[in-house]
Structure formats: structure tokens, C-alpha cells
Design a protein around this motif. Structure first.
Motif, short mmCIF file in Angstrom:
data_model
loop_
_atom_site.label_atom_id
_atom_site.label_comp_id
_atom_site.label_asym_id
_atom_site.label_seq_id
_atom_site.Cartn_x
_atom_site.Cartn_y
_atom_site.Cartn_z
N SER A 73 0.96 -1.08 0.05
CA SER A 73 0.03 0.07 -0.02
C SER A 73 0.85 1.44 0.08
O SER A 73 0.52 2.22 -0.77
CB SER A 73 -0.89 0.10 1.24
N ILE A 100 -7.60 3.29 -2.75
CA ILE A 100 -6.51 2.74 -1.79
C ILE A 100 -7.50 2.15 -0.83
O ILE A 100 -8.07 2.91 -0.05
CB ILE A 100 -5.79 3.89 -1.51
N ASP A 178 -5.86 -0.92 -4.84
CA ASP A 178 -5.44 -1.77 -3.76
C ASP A 178 -6.28 -2.46 -2.98
O ASP A 178 -6.96 -2.06 -2.20
CB ASP A 178 -4.81 -0.67 -2.50
N VAL A 209 -2.71 -4.11 -6.37
CA VAL A 209 -2.28 -5.13 -5.17
C VAL A 209 -3.45 -5.96 -4.73
O VAL A 209 -4.79 -5.61 -4.67
CB VAL A 209 -1.85 -3.97 -3.77
#
Ligand SMILES: Nc1ncnc2c1ncn2[C@@H]1O[C@H](COP(=O)(O)OP(=O)(O)OP(=O)(O)O)[C@@H](O)[C@H]1O
Ligand SMILES: [Mg+2]
Lengths: 419, 295
Positions: A73, A100, A178, A209
């Protein structure tokens, strides 16, 4: 063209600096520091990222994987310019949209509609541009009924739906995602992955991610494996993922194994599995075999006391830890006896049925009818299955097609076809 | 079949509307760029500033009964209380101006100032959920609070116009001084808010100190009383050290009394305000890079 350049970037946090302080605490600390030697300051430092360098070409989809707290992150936040590197330089040529963790930066008091405009505006879009895409965003998120509800009343899945829908429709040059898709339900997840594929094909650069390795393997063209803020491996997804898994599960499996062996101590290690290897048709050792190709697997073992009527088993786990296939001599093998010393058992499969992907292999040796294995290597070995015979669905199985000649077709059916 | 496919791809391309094959990718500005570059970046985000201001107003008055009426109610009710207690009971002098007019002329810009501080200084902390999730020039957050307070100020000025008519105040050309006065006040407010809002991210103490600070500041500014009650030998320091005193007094002179502000002091206030806003912006931009880490 390099769209992202990350050059020797480190991100340091002061442990004592976590969060805001009151002035009183600060004074106390300053006083303390006067007397303490500077070495104690070093000890306070914590590097979330250490000397990380990489570049991303325009149109690439890169993945970041690694255990919790490894800095994934942090990298995305740096790329999104939310945080600033302690050392090094980051250049992103173009606009960035970031998703995020859960919540794209929505304001809880405002409605979904207002938030879409707010987010678009943060991304530098004109009101009219957002309006032009508004319907498509709402449509994608499937939130028509709730679009005028304040987002604080949304469920976390709805929150993510809206966040992804907005980020995936405002056409940034770089999209950062993310770990958010995991919250959505299965249908939305597959919709998101489809959308990501679309964006990829249209040349958007994406950094991704996730802990969902199958998604990473499917979506990414290049993967970075992070560990403790350092890039451990970089490259082709399959390879990096197996690298990650072997590092991740090695520790885990050793623990599990130690536990098993401890339980089984009275047997005093009467047998040990030394290794599993895979051979191709001509008997050469290989790491990868294509679907539909012949496979030979060999289990090498050592026995300290002869074992009457043993059973060998071989397990194939997918990377998301599902057992896809299991071979056991209890079912198919003949009765054998193992004498003291080393030996090899071999299993031959004419056409490998596994679909392409990465598999972790477990091997087991036990006495027939006993619960406790003599030795058990849970998921120690790896096999990559390459695309070979075309597989859609879960597995391939050997088969033949045949068109029946007219003479074999029943009369009755022909009549029905004519009607 | 293939025809439909073509159409779908076309539609997709249109839907994506990505920049052409070799797009002009602008390089985004760096954190250590000049203030001028930051200001330009801010200007590029002016639509966002406006949107966040709207949001600030909406959120502030959502689920409140009177809504935007609060903007008027606050200075007006203070004016009524001050008139009763300070003028009728305590016989406070007011340079011969009717006390309601006298106090409202000062309360109006003062409320703008104090509301700005009250909302702008904790604004970064209150917006941590966006600051940790997405990039934009952070000064937009406190600026939006100030802008919202400014709109309150404009609304509350409506009552003031009615009062001017009611008390038959004759306006002179000196009323035009309101424009430079407002400009200086805004610069000063922006500077203070940038400084203190950034500082609040580091030290939460500011939040607890804020109500006290505003209260004290109100008493050292000529709102309840005229500047003439300050002893002559202190008056120089009184006006030189507190730009708000000059500004508030200036409004009263320009609008109600038809006099120009005290120009030498006003020049000093302008200089101080310029300095504060310049330093405030530098300090803010310097700390900004750590906001998401410590907030
Ligand atoms: N603001 C902060 N202050 C101090 N330490 C921080 C801060 N933000 C992150 N860290 C630390 O940096 C390290 C990396 O965090 P990061 O969020 O990048 O991990 P991650 O790889 O995303 O993990 P996960 O898989 O759990 O999401 C962690 O040890 C975390 O404690
Ligand atoms: Mg994370």
C-alpha cells in the motif's frame, strides 16, 4: 515510454512519530533526547520501503504481492502522491486515479451522486465531463436506487462498487487499485476483472495490489514481490508468485511438519520423503508440463525399517489452496513391501488433466489403514501446468469424439428431426 | 456476428475515450516546486475548491432546523445581547453611533474571521478520510472553510444594509475602502488558517486552544467598544500589533462614520497580512507532504 519511474525510493517512519502528538509530549521527548545518545534515534526508525527502484511502461499492468505490512500500500500511496518519499524520486507522467483500501475518499455525509461529482472534480474533470459519464458509472455500480442516499448508509460492498465504478470510468493515465475488490460479491468481482481487462486492452496503465493470486496471475503482465519493504523478486507472474509461495509456505509447512513428526515421535522417523520430481515423456526432469501431456511423478524416500504394505499419496493444490487432484496407491497400486534404504515410486499419467496454473504438491507415505502418516510433506513442491490441450472449465480429461454413421442412428429419432 | 463485434469495440473505444496513441502526458508538479507553481496547481483545481465549499455549506447546515439562517442569527443575536448589556446596562460609549449599528458593523466582519478560524483550523483533521486516500492540493480544504464563512458574511450583510437604511446613515465615497479592507482581512485570515491548520495536524493542542484564542482575540479587538476608549499611549501598540483591530475599526469608520480608515496602520496591517499569507503558504506546503502520514 516510461510512465512511472521510481528511483531508489525509501520511506521511513519514526516509530515515536506515529500520529499527532501534543506539545507537552513533544517537549518531554525533546528533553529526553537531549540526554539520550543519537543511536537511540536510529533505533526508532522503521523503513516501510527500502531503496526500491522500478519502471513501468505505458500500458503495462503490474501487480504487487507480499505478506501483510510489506509495503504494498505504501508504494501505491507514493505513486498516488498521497505520501512523500523520505529518499529517492518518483515520477508519474500523467493523471492518477487511486482506489486505496476501502473508500475512495468519499465523504460520508454526501450522497452517492454528490460524491461522484466530488471525486471527478478531485481527478481534475470538468462537471460536464462527469455528467457525461454519470449514467455509465451508476449503471456499472448497480446502485440506481441508492444514488441519492448519503454514502454513510452504504454497506462496505456498495462503497467499493461506487469507488471502483468511478475510478474505472474517469480514464486516468494510471489506475491504482489496492485490495478493494475482495469486498465486492462474486458477480461484482468478475465484473471488475472484466473491466480491468478492457482498460488494459485499451492501453491504460494499472498497478494492482491483491492477495488473490489467481487474479494477480490472470491480470498482471509483471509482478513485484515485496518483503519487508524490499523488492524480493520481479518478473513474469507465475514465477514470482511461486517464489512468493515457496517463501510464504516454507515456514508454515516446516511448522506443520514439525508438529506432525512430533506427534509421531514413537515411530522414530521410520520413513522420510526426500523429494518429489516431475519427468516428461523422455525422462528429463521438468518444472512445467502442459495440459494433456504425459506426466511422470517420482517420490523419493528413505526407510529406516522395512514397511509392510505402505500407501503413497500425491496431492495437487491450486494456489488458492484448493485440492484439485489426488492420487493414491491405496486405490490403484498393488501391494508392495519397502525394504530398508532409499527408493523411488513412480506414477505415470498418460494425459495430465489439470488446467493451466500453478500447483503446490504434497506427498504422503503411510501404512495402509493407519491414520498417522510415516511422513508427510504438505505443500512443499511446485508444478506449473502450461496451456496445452485447450481447457475451458476446471479440467481436461482424455476423450474421443465420434460421429455415428447413419446405419447406427435409430430410425425413430430421424423422424423426430424431420418434424 | 462480426459486424456486431466491430460496433462493440468502437463503442468501447468511445466509452473509454482514452487519449490518442501518443498522448500528451502532463508531468504533475513536484512537492518542492515554487509557490507560484503551487498556486497555479491550486488554480487548476478551482472547480474542486468550489465543490468542497458547497459540500462544507451543505454538511454544516444539514439536519439543522434554520439552515443558512444561522449565518445571520449568529452576529445578529450577539448584537442584541451586546446592545442590552453593554449599551443599556453598562453605558458603553460608541462614538455617538447608535450602539446596534456600532456593534453590528464590527460583529459582521468579526464573525467572518472567527467562523473561518473555527472551521478552517480543524478542517484537515476532519477531512482525514480523503487526505489519506487521494491526492489534491491540500490547501483547498481550509480555503473551502474560509470561502463558506465568506458566503455567510455576504448573507449576514443583507441585514446590515437594512440597518443602514433604518438608521438613515449617509454614505460617503469612503465606503469604497471596504474593498481593500476586505482584501486585507481575507489575506490575513487565509494566512492564519494555513499556518494553524497545518500546525493542528502536528499538534492537536491547537484544537483545544482555539475557542480560548478566539475569545481573547475578540476582546482585544474594538467590537464592544470604540478605539477611543483605549488609552492614548497604548493605542499605537494596540493598532500596530493587531491587524484585526485596524480592519474592524476601518470598516466602522468607512461605512458608518464616513471616514477613511487610519491609513498608516492599515498599510502596516496590509504588510503584515501579506507576510502572514506568504509564510503561511510556505509552511503549509512544507508540512503538506507529511499530512497523510501523521494525520
Ligand atoms: N503512517 C504510518 N506511520 C507509521 N508506519 C506506517 C504508516 N503507514 C504504514 N506504516 C507501516 O508501513 C508498513 C507497510 O505498510 P503497508 O500498508 O504498505 O503494508 P501492505 O503491504 O499494504 O500490507 P497489507 O497486505 O496488510 O495491506 C507497515 O509495517 C505499517 O505499519
Ligand atoms: Mg495494504
Amino acid at each position: 515510454m516510461k510512465i512511472i519511474t521510481v528511483d531508489q525510493v525509501s520511506k521511513r517512519y519514526r516509530i515515536s512519530r506515529l500520529g499527532a502528538k501534543s506539545i507537552r509530549e513533544e517537549l518531554a521527548r525533546a528533553g529526553h533526547r537531549l540526554f539520550a545518545r543519537s543511536a537511540s534515534r536510529e533505533k526508532e526508525d522503521f523503513y516501510a520501503l527500502r531503496d526500491v527502484s522500478f519502471e513501468v511502461e505505458r500500458g503495462e499492468t503490474v501487480g504487487f504481492i507480499g505478506p501483510n505490512g510489506s509495503g504494498k500500500s505504501t508504494i501505491l500511496k507514493l505513486l498516488a502522491r498521497i505520501i512523500y518519499p523520505t529518499l529517492g524520486k518518483i515520477t508519474v507522467r500523467g493523471s492518477v486515479a487511486s482506489l486505496i483500501e476501502v473508500g475512495a475518499g468519499f465523504h460520508p455525509e454526501l450522497t452517492g451522486r454528490e460524491n461522484i461529482f466530488l471525486y471527478g472534480s478531485i481527478m481534475g474533470m470538468k462537471r460536464s465531463e462527469v455528467r457525461a459519464k454519470f449514467d455509465r458509472i451508476v449503471d456499472f455500480a448497480e446502485l440506481e436506487r441508492f444514488i441519492d442516499t448519503p454514502v454513510k448508509r452504504y454497506s462496505s460492498g456498495m462503497y467499493v462498487r461506487l469507488g471502483f465504478a468511478v475510478a474505472a470510468h474517469i480514464n486516468p493515465h494510471v489506475l491504482l487499485i489496492d485490495e478493494v475488490l475482495a469486498v465486492g460479491d462474486a458477480s461484482f468481482q468478475s465484473k471488475c476483472q472484466q473491466r480491468i481487462e478492457e482498460l488494459r486492452h485499451n492501453g491504460m496503465t494499472i498497478a494492482f495490489v491483491s492477495h488473490d493470486m489467481s487474479a494477480v496471475e490472470r491480470l498482471c503482465s509483471r509482478v513485484f514481490f515485496l518483503h519487508k519493504g524490499i523488492i524480493q523478486a520481479e518478473g513474469e507472474p507465475h514465477q514470482v508468485i511461486s517464489n512468493y509461495f515457496s517463501s510464504l509456505f516454507f515456514k508454515h509447512d516446516v511448522d506443520e511438519q514439525r508438529h506432525r513428526v512430533a506427534v509421531h515421535n514413537e515411530n522414530d522417523r521410520e520413513a522420510e520423503i526426500l523429494g518429489v520430481r516431475f519427468l516428461d515423456r523422455v525422462g528429463a526432469k521438468v518444472d512445467a508440463i502442459a495440459t494433456g501431456q504425459p506426466m511422470i511423478a517420482q517420490i523419493e524416500f528413505q526407510v529406516s525399517r522395512s514397511i509392510e504394505d505402505p500407501v503413497f499419496e500425491l496431492f495437487f493444490y491450486s494456489i488458492d489452496d484448493r485440492l484439485h487432484c489426488h492420487y493414491t496407491t491405496a486405490l490403484t497400486g498393488d501391494r508392495i513391501q519397502l525394504l530398508q534404504g532409499r527408493g523411488i515410486v513412480e506414477i505415470e499419467v498418460d494425459e495430465l488433466g489439470l488446467a493451466p496454473g500453478t500447483f503446490r504438491i504434497g506427498a504422503l507415505l503411510q501404512r495402509r489403514g493407519e491414520d498417522m502418516p510415516c511422513d508427510w510433506k504438505p505443500r512443499q513442491y511446485l508444478l506449473k501446468v502450461l496451456p496445452g490441450k485447450k481447457v475451458r472449465g476446471m479440467f481436461y480429461s482424455p476423450h474421443r469424439w465420434r460421429l455415428l454413421p447413419p446405419s447406427e442412428t435409430p430410425k425413430q429419432q430421424e423422424e423426430q428431426n424431420c418434424l | 456476428m462480426s459486424l456486431r463485434l466491430v460496433k462493440k469495440t468502437e463503442q468501447l473505444a468511445e466509452e473509454l475515450a482514452l487519449p490518442g496513441p501518443e498522448p500528451a502526458l502532463e508531468k504533475t508538479i513536484e512537492w518542492n516546486d515554487s509557490l507560484f507553481a503551487h498556486a497555479r496547481e491550486l488554480l487548476r483545481h478551482r472547480e474542486l475548491l468550489w465543490l468542497i465549499t458547497q459540500r462544507e455549506i451543505k454538511v454544516r447546515y444539514k439536519q439543522s432546523m434554520f439552515g443558512a439562517l444561522w449565518a445571520v442569527l449568529q452576529p445578529f443575536s450577539l448584537m442584541v445581547v451586546f446592545t442590552v448589556f453593554f449599551s443599556w446596562f453598562a453605558r458603553m460609549q460608541s462614538d455617538g453611533i447608535p450602539y446596534p449599528l456600532f456593534s453590528y458593523a464590527a460583529l459582521l466582519p468579526w464573525t467572518f474571521f472567527s467562523t473561518s478560524l473555527t472551521f478552517a483550523i480543524p478542517s484537515l483533521i476532519n477531512n482525514s478520510h480523503i487526505i489519506t486516500k487521494i491526492y489534491f492540493p491540500r490547501e483547498i480544504v481550509p480555503l473551502a472553510s474560509i470561502l463558506a464563512a465568506f458566503l455567510d458574511f455576504v448573507i449576514a450583510s443583507g441585514i446590515f444594509v437594512l440597518m443602514l437604511v433604518f438608521y438613515r446613515v449617509t454614505l460617503t465615497w469612503n465606503i469604497l475602502y471596504v474593498l481593500p479592507l476586505a482584501t486585507i482581512q481575507i489575506a490575513y485570515t487565509v494566512g492564519i488558517c494555513l499556518l494553524l491548520s497545518a500546525f493542528t495536524v502536528l499538534y492537536r493542542d491547537v484544537r483545544h486552544m482555539l475557542p480560548l484564542l478566539i475569545q481573547i482575540w475578540m476582546f482585544v479587538t474594538p467590537i464592544l467598544y470604540p478605539v477611543s476608549v483605549v488609552p492614548a499611549r497604548w493605542r499605537v501598540w494596540y493598532l500596530a500589533l493587531n491587524p484585526m483591530a485596524v480592519i474592524i475599526d476601518g470598516y466602522r469608520r468607512a461605512v458608518v462614520q464616513g471616514l477613511p480608515p487610519q491609513l498608516p496602520y492599515l498599510a502596516l496591517a496590509a504588510l503584515v497580512s501579506g507576510l502572514v499569507v506568504w509564510m503561511g503558504y510556505i509552511y503549509f506546503k512544507h508540512l503538506e507532504r507529511d499530512f497523510a502520514d501523521i494525520i
